[in-house]
Structure formats: C-alpha cells, structure tokens
Design a protein around this motif. Sequence first.
Motif, PDB file in Angstrom:
ATOM      1  N   CYS A  62       0.856  -1.193   0.000  1.00  0.00           N
ATOM      2  CA  CYS A  62       0.000   0.000   0.000  1.00  0.00           C
ATOM      3  C   CYS A  62       0.891   1.242   0.000  1.00  0.00           C
ATOM      4  CB  CYS A  62      -0.921  -0.007   1.213  1.00  0.00           C
ATOM      5  SG  CYS A  62      -1.991   1.453   1.289  1.00  0.00           S
ATOM      6  N   THR A  63       1.143   1.773  -1.179  1.00  0.00           N
ATOM      7  CA  THR A  63       2.040   2.928  -1.280  1.00  0.00           C
ATOM      8  C   THR A  63       1.473   4.149  -0.553  1.00  0.00           C
ATOM      9  OG1 THR A  63       1.099   3.449  -3.449  1.00  0.00           O
ATOM     10  CG2 THR A  63       3.135   2.164  -3.414  1.00  0.00           C
ATOM     11  N   TYR A  64       0.158   4.314  -0.565  1.00  0.00           N
ATOM     12  CA  TYR A  64      -0.477   5.418   0.167  1.00  0.00           C
ATOM     13  C   TYR A  64      -0.166   5.278   1.658  1.00  0.00           C
ATOM     14  CZ  TYR A  64      -4.146   8.217   2.359  1.00  0.00           C
ATOM     15  OH  TYR A  64      -4.825   9.120   3.138  1.00  0.00           O
ATOM     16  N   CYS A  65      -0.380   4.088   2.213  1.00  0.00           N
ATOM     17  CA  CYS A  65      -0.146   3.851   3.642  1.00  0.00           C
ATOM     18  C   CYS A  65       1.328   4.028   3.997  1.00  0.00           C
ATOM     19  CB  CYS A  65      -0.596   2.447   4.038  1.00  0.00           C
ATOM     20  SG  CYS A  65      -2.335   2.125   3.730  1.00  0.00           S
ATOM     21  N   ILE A  66       2.208   3.540   3.146  1.00  0.00           N
ATOM     22  CA  ILE A  66       3.643   3.687   3.400  1.00  0.00           C
ATOM     23  C   ILE A  66       4.016   5.167   3.437  1.00  0.00           C
ATOM     24  CG2 ILE A  66       5.948   3.293   2.448  1.00  0.00           C
ATOM     25  CD1 ILE A  66       4.841   0.566   1.388  1.00  0.00           C
ATOM     26  N   SER A  67       3.490   5.941   2.509  1.00  0.00           N
ATOM     27  CA  SER A  67       3.774   7.376   2.476  1.00  0.00           C
ATOM     28  C   SER A  67       3.257   8.074   3.727  1.00  0.00           C
ATOM     29  CB  SER A  67       3.139   8.028   1.238  1.00  0.00           C
ATOM     30  OG  SER A  67       3.710   7.527   0.075  1.00  0.00           O
ATOM     31  N   VAL A  68       2.024   7.791   4.082  1.00  0.00           N
ATOM     32  CA  VAL A  68       1.427   8.429   5.260  1.00  0.00           C
ATOM     33  C   VAL A  68       2.193   8.057   6.522  1.00  0.00           C
ATOM     34  CG1 VAL A  68      -0.629   8.468   6.740  1.00  0.00           C
ATOM     35  CG2 VAL A  68      -0.871   8.702   4.266  1.00  0.00           C
ATOM     36  N   HIS A  69       2.477   6.771   6.699  1.00  0.00           N
ATOM     37  CA  HIS A  69       3.152   6.355   7.931  1.00  0.00           C
ATOM     38  C   HIS A  69       4.634   6.743   7.942  1.00  0.00           C
ATOM     39  CE1 HIS A  69      -0.154   4.822  10.117  1.00  0.00           C
ATOM     40  NE2 HIS A  69      -0.606   4.260   9.003  1.00  0.00           N
ATOM     41  N   SER A  70       5.226   6.937   6.792  1.00  0.00           N
ATOM     42  CA  SER A  70       6.582   7.486   6.751  1.00  0.00           C
ATOM     43  C   SER A  70       6.564   8.929   7.244  1.00  0.00           C
ATOM     44  CB  SER A  70       7.155   7.420   5.334  1.00  0.00           C
ATOM     45  OG  SER A  70       7.347   6.090   4.941  1.00  0.00           O
ATOM     46  N   ALA A  71       5.570   9.684   6.817  1.00  0.00           N
ATOM     47  CA  ALA A  71       5.437  11.079   7.268  1.00  0.00           C
ATOM     48  C   ALA A  71       5.146  11.136   8.771  1.00  0.00           C
ATOM     49  CB  ALA A  71       4.341  11.788   6.488  1.00  0.00           C
ATOM     50  N   ILE A  72       4.268  10.260   9.248  1.00  0.00           N
ATOM     51  CA  ILE A  72       3.969  10.212  10.689  1.00  0.00           C
ATOM     52  C   ILE A  72       5.220   9.792  11.457  1.00  0.00           C
ATOM     53  CG2 ILE A  72       2.610   9.064  12.489  1.00  0.00           C
ATOM     54  CD1 ILE A  72       0.316   8.872  10.397  1.00  0.00           C
ATOM     55  N   ALA A  73       5.977   8.864  10.906  1.00  0.00           N
ATOM     56  CA  ALA A  73       7.228   8.434  11.536  1.00  0.00           C
ATOM     57  C   ALA A  73       8.173   9.621  11.681  1.00  0.00           C
ATOM     58  CB  ALA A  73       7.879   7.315  10.725  1.00  0.00           C
ATOM     59  N   ASP A  74       8.281  10.443  10.647  1.00  0.00           N
ATOM     60  CA  ASP A  74       9.128  11.635  10.725  1.00  0.00           C
ATOM     61  C   ASP A  74       8.643  12.573  11.826  1.00  0.00           C
ATOM     62  OD1 ASP A  74      10.683  10.689   8.635  1.00  0.00           O
ATOM     63  OD2 ASP A  74       9.746  11.989   7.124  1.00  0.00           O
ATOM     64  N   LEU A  75       7.334  12.785  11.908  1.00  0.00           N
ATOM     65  CA  LEU A  75       6.767  13.653  12.953  1.00  0.00           C
ATOM     66  C   LEU A  75       7.041  13.106  14.351  1.00  0.00           C
ATOM     67  CD1 LEU A  75       3.291  14.543  11.389  1.00  0.00           C
ATOM     68  CD2 LEU A  75       5.272  16.066  11.655  1.00  0.00           C
ATOM     69  N   ASN A  76       7.055  11.773  14.465  1.00  0.00           N
ATOM     70  CA  ASN A  76       7.279  11.124  15.761  1.00  0.00           C
ATOM     71  C   ASN A  76       8.752  10.829  16.027  1.00  0.00           C
ATOM     72  OD1 ASN A  76       4.610  11.043  16.781  1.00  0.00           O
ATOM     73  ND2 ASN A  76       4.137   9.367  15.393  1.00  0.00           N
ATOM     74  N   LYS A  77       9.614  11.413  15.188  1.00  0.00           N
ATOM     75  CA  LYS A  77      11.067  11.298  15.359  1.00  0.00           C
ATOM     76  C   LYS A  77      11.580   9.854  15.317  1.00  0.00           C
ATOM     77  CE  LYS A  77      11.420  15.691  17.850  1.00  0.00           C
ATOM     78  NZ  LYS A  77      10.694  16.398  16.892  1.00  0.00           N
ATOM     79  N   VAL A  78      10.933   9.049  14.481  1.00  0.00           N
ATOM     80  CA  VAL A  78      11.444   7.702  14.230  1.00  0.00           C
ATOM     81  C   VAL A  78      12.727   7.872  13.415  1.00  0.00           C
ATOM     82  CG1 VAL A  78      11.000   5.487  13.094  1.00  0.00           C
ATOM     83  CG2 VAL A  78       9.131   6.686  14.270  1.00  0.00           C
ATOM     84  N   PRO A  79      13.816   7.241  13.833  1.00  0.00           N
ATOM     85  CA  PRO A  79      15.055   7.382  13.055  1.00  0.00           C
ATOM     86  C   PRO A  79      14.842   6.994  11.589  1.00  0.00           C
ATOM     87  CG  PRO A  79      15.515   6.369  15.177  1.00  0.00           C
ATOM     88  CD  PRO A  79      14.004   6.439  15.047  1.00  0.00           C
ATOM     89  N   VAL A  80      15.383   7.800  10.714  1.00  0.00           N
ATOM     90  CA  VAL A  80      15.210   7.610   9.276  1.00  0.00           C
ATOM     91  C   VAL A  80      15.705   6.237   8.840  1.00  0.00           C
ATOM     92  CG1 VAL A  80      15.874   8.496   6.997  1.00  0.00           C
ATOM     93  CG2 VAL A  80      15.311  10.069   8.831  1.00  0.00           C
TER      94      VAL A  80
END
Length: 166
Positions: free
Chosen positions: A84-102
């Motif tokens: 799910c490319t949409y889900c991956i994109s959204v959760h990648s952005a949320i990960a960035d907001l939550n300071k998940v290491p890149v």
Amino acid sequence: MTSNNQLPGLKPLTIETAPRGSREILENSLKQSGAIPNMYAMMANSPGLLQTYRVGYEQFRKNSGFDKIEQEIVFLANSRFHECTYCISVHSAIADLNKVPVDITNAIRDGHPISDQKLEALRKFTTTLVESRGLPSAEDLAEFFAHGYSEEQVLEIVLAISVKIL
C-alpha cells in the motif's frame, strides 16, 4: 476494485454529502488537520466502517503498550507487506513527525532488517502475523516474546493489522 483502489460506484463524500454517522468524524478531521483524507472521504459512504476504523486506530495509538516508534514499525511493516504505497507514504510522514530514526523507516520501506534487534523482532513478527493470516508458529511467538514483548501485544498487532486492512 479498480486499479486506484476505489469502488467504481462510490464517490468521495464531503461533510455536506456524508451520512449523519460519518459527518462528525469528517468534521473532526477537518478541525484537527485542516483537511479530510481521501481515505476518510471514501469510507464515509459506510458510517460503520469509518467509525470502526477511527476507533480501532485510536485504541491502538492509546492502549497498545507500544511506543511511537514501535507503532510506526507495526503500521509500516503491515503497509509494506500489503504493498500500500499510500499507507507507506502516510506512515513514513507520521514516523518523521514522531522522530522515528530515518534508518528504521528506510529499512522497512526497502525490505531490509532493522539494526536494533528488538525493533527488528517487532517488524519481523508483524510481517509474519500478516503473512500467516494471524497464525504464527510457536517458534515465531517464542522469538517475539524473547525480545520482551507480551501476549497482549500480539493482540494489539492484530488490531493494527485489522485497522490497516480496513
């Protein structure tokens, strides 16, 4: 389903066109983020679906026992498995907001192991749980538990998978 993951007869709804049971969720989304996600606009055609998604998502976020990094690992691993490319994109952005290491986000998106053994066990178990349709082996469970995770957290991953399938 069509290639863009929409049912051809259903159209995205607005606050004005949505059934009563969906309007409040759409209004809250607009107030909180300034927009209504396309996914919500489509789900609004079924108030029960939209409400179930929203409640399940909130419950996982609030009560799973996983920290924000672990939550994104669960969502990203599930999204990657389902392509799910949409889900991956959204959760990648949320990960960035939550300071998940890149490096963690990139590893999951690219299909590589995470360098942290505990977090890798979570990623691997989430993928196994999706792949096995909720029937992990005794060995899979033992490996997950060996990294400090609990039986209750197995159920929380089931919740997260269910929400993302919706």
